[in-house]
Design an enzyme around this catalytic site. Structure first.
Site, PDB file in Angstrom:
ATOM      1  N   GLY A  13       0.807  -1.221   0.000  1.00  0.00           N
ATOM      2  CA  GLY A  13       0.000   0.000   0.000  1.00  0.00           C
ATOM      3  C   GLY A  13       0.837   1.266   0.000  1.00  0.00           C
ATOM      4  O   GLY A  13       2.070   1.217  -0.041  1.00  0.00           O
ATOM      5  N   TYR A 141     -14.847   3.461   7.722  1.00  0.00           N
ATOM      6  CA  TYR A 141     -13.399   3.451   7.947  1.00  0.00           C
ATOM      7  C   TYR A 141     -13.063   4.128   9.277  1.00  0.00           C
ATOM      8  O   TYR A 141     -12.332   3.568  10.110  1.00  0.00           O
ATOM      9  CB  TYR A 141     -12.722   4.181   6.781  1.00  0.00           C
ATOM     10  CG  TYR A 141     -11.262   4.504   6.966  1.00  0.00           C
ATOM     11  CD1 TYR A 141     -10.288   3.513   6.911  1.00  0.00           C
ATOM     12  CD2 TYR A 141     -10.851   5.831   7.167  1.00  0.00           C
ATOM     13  CE1 TYR A 141      -8.954   3.824   7.063  1.00  0.00           C
ATOM     14  CE2 TYR A 141      -9.512   6.144   7.318  1.00  0.00           C
ATOM     15  CZ  TYR A 141      -8.570   5.140   7.262  1.00  0.00           C
ATOM     16  OH  TYR A 141      -7.246   5.458   7.416  1.00  0.00           O
TER      17      TYR A 141
HETATM   18  N1  SER Z   1      -5.958   9.314   4.046  1.00  0.00           N
HETATM   19  C1  SER Z   1      -7.027   8.575   4.638  1.00  0.00           C
HETATM   20  C2  SER Z   1      -8.261   8.627   3.826  1.00  0.00           C
HETATM   21  O1  SER Z   1      -8.442   9.608   3.151  1.00  0.00           O
HETATM   22  C3  SER Z   1      -7.319   9.127   5.999  1.00  0.00           C
HETATM   23  O2  SER Z   1      -6.802   8.309   6.939  1.00  0.00           O
HETATM   24  O3  SER Z   1      -9.049   7.739   3.890  1.00  0.00           O
END
Ligand code: SER
Length: 320
Positions: A13, A141
């Site tokens: 990633g 998330y």
């Molecule tokens: N960069 C991530 C996102 O935009 C934030 O943790 O999901």
């Protein structure tokens, strides 16, 4: 000092690619086991295909390599996560539970769990958002990260597992591409500028978010993991600040190098997510506990990104 054996999940990633190299440099290439769902041929060193939702597969790797530390980076990010909420919850939580349980059972010494500014919601102070505040995330998330922080704290309190965590701002780097985040525009915009292509931004011009340059993000990760245990007063996750800006400001900074660079705005569902996130972060605890200090402001990021991307596109002469 015993030799560390370090497993990284999600090594393919955005952060994983860069962190793997840094850890190889720090601990020696033969002591880093990079893993990801998909085979990856771009790594030198040890690589294992691993679906971290598979407890047995994870356990086998931890046993075979006598793992002493795990950096658990595998997760589905904010924007992708909204397309399949229940699946995102299952994957983000299952992989974390597996990592925590395997670490407890096999006495892994330290675990790194990445959290995010996505744990905050629009119910909190969005400027200089404090460390300790009510968490009401707006995305699955963010919910998985807020829950994960509490599980990290639980495993520390109940089992003494040394889990450490930081709440990353949006990460910007030239080395890798992000996948499925709300802050991804701040990487894509540099690629377009260097390729002399116009950029359509999925956030509005004035949407300010906390951001951090990859170098700072990786350094923060290593620093929090290397800090003396007794200094760690936060066992959920540390706020860390890098810098913060909106699409208009990043455009202005890019135009100092590419004056003709064209940007248009077409906000989509990610705008709604961004509006619930902080605009800047108060990281006093990270400063106090492990001396956190970012080094890259927006202008430094722009100069460095463009320098490296120009080189990359010139050498490869292909799209990334
Ligand atoms: N960069 C991530 C996102 O935009 C934030 O943790 O999901």
């Amino acid at each position: 000092m015993t030799q560390e054996q370090i497993l990284i999940t999600g090594a393919g990633g955005q952060l994983g690619r860069v962190l793997t190299l840094k850890l190889q440099e720090t601990y020696g290439i033969n002591h880093i086991i990079a893993s990801d769902l998909r085979p990856n041929t771009s790594f030198n060193g040890i690589f294992e295909v691993l679906d971290a939702t598979d407890f047995d597969a994870l356990q086998t790797i931890v046993q075979n390599y006598k793992i002493t530390q795990i950096y658990h980076l595998a997760a589905i990010l904010s924007a992708s996560g909204e397309k399949a909420p229940l699946n995102t919850w299952d994957i983000n939580m299952k992989t974390l539970f597996n990592v925590l349980e395997v670490s407890r059972i096999h006495k892994v010494k330290k675990v790194f769990f990445p959290s995010s500014i996505a744990v905050f919601g629009d119910n909190v102070q969005r400027t200089n958002t404090p460390q300790s505040t009510n968490l009401k995330p707006s995305t699955v998330y963010g919910m998985s990260k807020a829950a994960g922080e509490n599980w990290a704290n639980y495993y520390f309190e109940k089992y003494g597992l040394d889990v450490r965590s930081i709440r990353y701002p949006g990460v910007i780097g030239y080395q890798s591409l992000p996948g499925g985040g709300t802050t991804d525009y701040a990487v894509d915009i540099y690629h377009k500028a260097v390729k002399n292509e116009p950029f359509e931004c999925f956030l509005s011009a004035s949407t300010k978010l906390p951001m951090i340059y990859m170098e700072d993000a990786i350094r923060a990760t290593i620093e929090v993991m290397q800090a003396p245990s007794e200094n760690m007063t936060i066992r959920t996750s540390y706020n860390i600040a890098g810098t913060n800006f909106n699409p208009e400001q990043i455009t202005t900074s890019i135009r100092k190098i590419y004056p003709e660079f064209q940007v248009s705005y077409n906000p989509d569902f990610r705008q709604d997510i961004a509006e619930t996130w902080p605009m800047s972060i108060d990281d006093t605890e990270a400063q106090k506990d492990w001396n956190w200090k970012p080094q890259y402001a927006l202008e430094d990021i722009t100069t460095d990104m463009i320098k490296h991307l120009k080189r990359k596109y010139t050498i490869e002469n292909i799209d990334l």
